[in-house]
Write a protein that holds these residues in place. Sequence first.
Motif, PDB file in Angstrom:
ATOM      1  N   PRO A   1      13.563   5.308  -8.864  1.00  0.00           N
ATOM      2  CA  PRO A   1      13.017   4.866  -7.571  1.00  0.00           C
ATOM      3  C   PRO A   1      14.049   4.294  -6.615  1.00  0.00           C
ATOM      4  N   ASP A   2      14.987   3.487  -7.113  1.00  0.00           N
ATOM      5  CA  ASP A   2      16.004   2.920  -6.229  1.00  0.00           C
ATOM      6  C   ASP A   2      16.912   4.014  -5.669  1.00  0.00           C
ATOM      7  N   GLY A   3      17.297   4.933  -6.520  1.00  0.00           N
ATOM      8  CA  GLY A   3      18.148   6.027  -6.069  1.00  0.00           C
ATOM      9  C   GLY A   3      17.443   6.927  -5.076  1.00  0.00           C
ATOM     10  N   MET A   4      16.171   7.189  -5.315  1.00  0.00           N
ATOM     11  CA  MET A   4      15.400   8.003  -4.370  1.00  0.00           C
ATOM     12  C   MET A   4      15.334   7.316  -3.019  1.00  0.00           C
ATOM     13  N   ASP A   5      15.088   6.005  -3.016  1.00  0.00           N
ATOM     14  CA  ASP A   5      15.002   5.265  -1.760  1.00  0.00           C
ATOM     15  C   ASP A   5      16.334   5.303  -1.017  1.00  0.00           C
ATOM     16  N   ARG A   6      17.426   5.075  -1.714  1.00  0.00           N
ATOM     17  CA  ARG A   6      18.747   5.107  -1.062  1.00  0.00           C
ATOM     18  C   ARG A   6      18.999   6.480  -0.445  1.00  0.00           C
ATOM     19  N   THR A   7      18.646   7.534  -1.160  1.00  0.00           N
ATOM     20  CA  THR A   7      18.945   8.879  -0.677  1.00  0.00           C
ATOM     21  C   THR A   7      18.064   9.257   0.503  1.00  0.00           C
ATOM     22  N   VAL A   8      16.788   8.867   0.455  1.00  0.00           N
ATOM     23  CA  VAL A   8      15.905   9.104   1.601  1.00  0.00           C
ATOM     24  C   VAL A   8      16.461   8.390   2.829  1.00  0.00           C
ATOM     25  N   CYS A   9      16.857   7.137   2.678  1.00  0.00           N
ATOM     26  CA  CYS A   9      17.401   6.383   3.820  1.00  0.00           C
ATOM     27  C   CYS A   9      18.669   7.025   4.353  1.00  0.00           C
ATOM     28  N   LEU A  10      19.534   7.505   3.459  1.00  0.00           N
ATOM     29  CA  LEU A  10      20.769   8.157   3.878  1.00  0.00           C
ATOM     30  C   LEU A  10      20.455   9.423   4.673  1.00  0.00           C
ATOM     31  N   ALA A  11      19.486  10.199   4.199  1.00  0.00           N
ATOM     32  CA  ALA A  11      19.091  11.414   4.922  1.00  0.00           C
ATOM     33  C   ALA A  11      18.539  11.071   6.302  1.00  0.00           C
ATOM     34  N   LEU A  12      17.668  10.095   6.364  1.00  0.00           N
ATOM     35  CA  LEU A  12      17.068   9.716   7.648  1.00  0.00           C
ATOM     36  C   LEU A  12      18.115   9.179   8.616  1.00  0.00           C
ATOM     37  N   ASP A  13      19.095   8.433   8.094  1.00  0.00           N
ATOM     38  CA  ASP A  13      20.156   7.904   8.950  1.00  0.00           C
ATOM     39  C   ASP A  13      20.944   9.016   9.638  1.00  0.00           C
ATOM     40  N   HIS A  14      21.015  10.181   8.988  1.00  0.00           N
ATOM     41  CA  HIS A  14      21.793  11.302   9.524  1.00  0.00           C
ATOM     42  C   HIS A  14      20.908  12.392  10.124  1.00  0.00           C
ATOM     43  N   GLY A  15      19.605  12.131  10.249  1.00  0.00           N
ATOM     44  CA  GLY A  15      18.710  13.118  10.830  1.00  0.00           C
ATOM     45  C   GLY A  15      18.545  14.358   9.984  1.00  0.00           C
ATOM     46  N   VAL A  16      18.627  14.206   8.677  1.00  0.00           N
ATOM     47  CA  VAL A  16      18.560  15.335   7.744  1.00  0.00           C
ATOM     48  C   VAL A  16      17.139  15.464   7.191  1.00  0.00           C
ATOM     49  N   MET A  17      16.646  16.690   7.146  1.00  0.00           N
ATOM     50  CA  MET A  17      15.300  16.961   6.639  1.00  0.00           C
ATOM     51  C   MET A  17      15.203  16.601   5.156  1.00  0.00           C
ATOM     52  N   VAL A  18      14.116  15.936   4.774  1.00  0.00           N
ATOM     53  CA  VAL A  18      13.909  15.508   3.389  1.00  0.00           C
ATOM     54  C   VAL A  18      13.123  16.570   2.625  1.00  0.00           C
ATOM     55  N   GLY A  19      13.691  17.006   1.511  1.00  0.00           N
ATOM     56  CA  GLY A  19      13.007  17.920   0.608  1.00  0.00           C
ATOM     57  C   GLY A  19      12.967  17.343  -0.794  1.00  0.00           C
ATOM     58  N   ALA A  20      11.962  17.734  -1.567  1.00  0.00           N
ATOM     59  CA  ALA A  20      11.824  17.276  -2.955  1.00  0.00           C
ATOM     60  C   ALA A  20      12.492  18.280  -3.892  1.00  0.00           C
ATOM     61  N   HIS A  21      13.152  17.731  -4.911  1.00  0.00           N
ATOM     62  CA  HIS A  21      13.913  18.552  -5.864  1.00  0.00           C
ATOM     63  C   HIS A  21      13.430  18.247  -7.283  1.00  0.00           C
ATOM     64  N   PRO A  22      12.223  18.704  -7.630  1.00  0.00           N
ATOM     65  CA  PRO A  22      11.663  18.396  -8.952  1.00  0.00           C
ATOM     66  C   PRO A  22      12.203  19.326 -10.032  1.00  0.00           C
ATOM     67  N   GLY A  23      12.289  18.808 -11.246  1.00  0.00           N
ATOM     68  CA  GLY A  23      12.756  19.620 -12.370  1.00  0.00           C
ATOM     69  C   GLY A  23      12.005  19.290 -13.632  1.00  0.00           C
ATOM     70  N   TYR A  24      12.409  19.931 -14.722  1.00  0.00           N
ATOM     71  CA  TYR A  24      11.855  19.576 -16.024  1.00  0.00           C
ATOM     72  C   TYR A  24      12.247  18.144 -16.390  1.00  0.00           C
ATOM     73  N   ARG A  25      11.447  17.507 -17.228  1.00  0.00           N
ATOM     74  CA  ARG A  25      11.777  16.150 -17.692  1.00  0.00           C
ATOM     75  C   ARG A  25      12.916  16.268 -18.710  1.00  0.00           C
TER      76      ARG A  25
END
Length: 244
Positions: free
Chosen positions: A40-64
């Motif tokens: 969760p912390d890493g996801m939040d940091r990465t979302v914020c980084l993307a938004l700071d640069h105007g980058v579209m957010v996509g989900a990258h799901p995988g196997y557990r």
Amino acid sequence: MKLNADVGEGFGPWSVGDDAALMPYLDMANIACGFHASDPDGMDRTVCLALDHGVMVGAHPGYRDLEGFGRRSIPHEAESITRLVAYQVGALQAICDLHGAQVEYVKPHGALYHDMMRCEATFEAVLTAVAAMPGHPALMILAGAQNEKRKQMAECHQVPLLMEAFADRAYSDGGSLLPRGQPGAVYASTQQMVDQVMQIKTSGTVTSVNGREFPLSADTVCVHGDNAESIAAVARIRKALQTG
């Protein structure tokens, strides 16, 4: 043609790649959702980084599969694939909600990506999850000449498709990505990456590892955030896409 990358693929105190260096050059960020990497912390940091640069957010799901970085195929019933994707994208959307953002597309990771391109039942299961998500996100799949059936399936689910090519991966004669374990599968040369991107952009073709040229029409091209050579090359790839 837009530039995308797999990002946010660290976990806890461990980092993978250099997202801060990569993000300013991207149009689209494929953000790990916790099963093959991140938390969760890493996801939040990465979302914020993307938004700071105007980058579209996509989900990258995988196997557990944290131990295998999601690169090992794990058998699932189709319904479990649907839940697996919905669970991870839902988690990323919840993080996005904290920042007034939206998951705009889904790109499965690693073995799940390849499994959905090989198996219609897996592709259908992923489509079912994406179709149920708010905001009508698109699904990113491997560009190639064998996608007519997948396009029909996506239309039935009313899911837009994004066709993806790769800057830093070699292609087989059949149009799939050369498996990572084979020599030359991941490019180490910046010029090789730039040349492949420009061939795809200007000619709508790509050349396989054995020299076979075949059609390839793409909406977006990927560089891998865990490939140090790709990070070093991204500025030139961005410039080539803008000026070529």
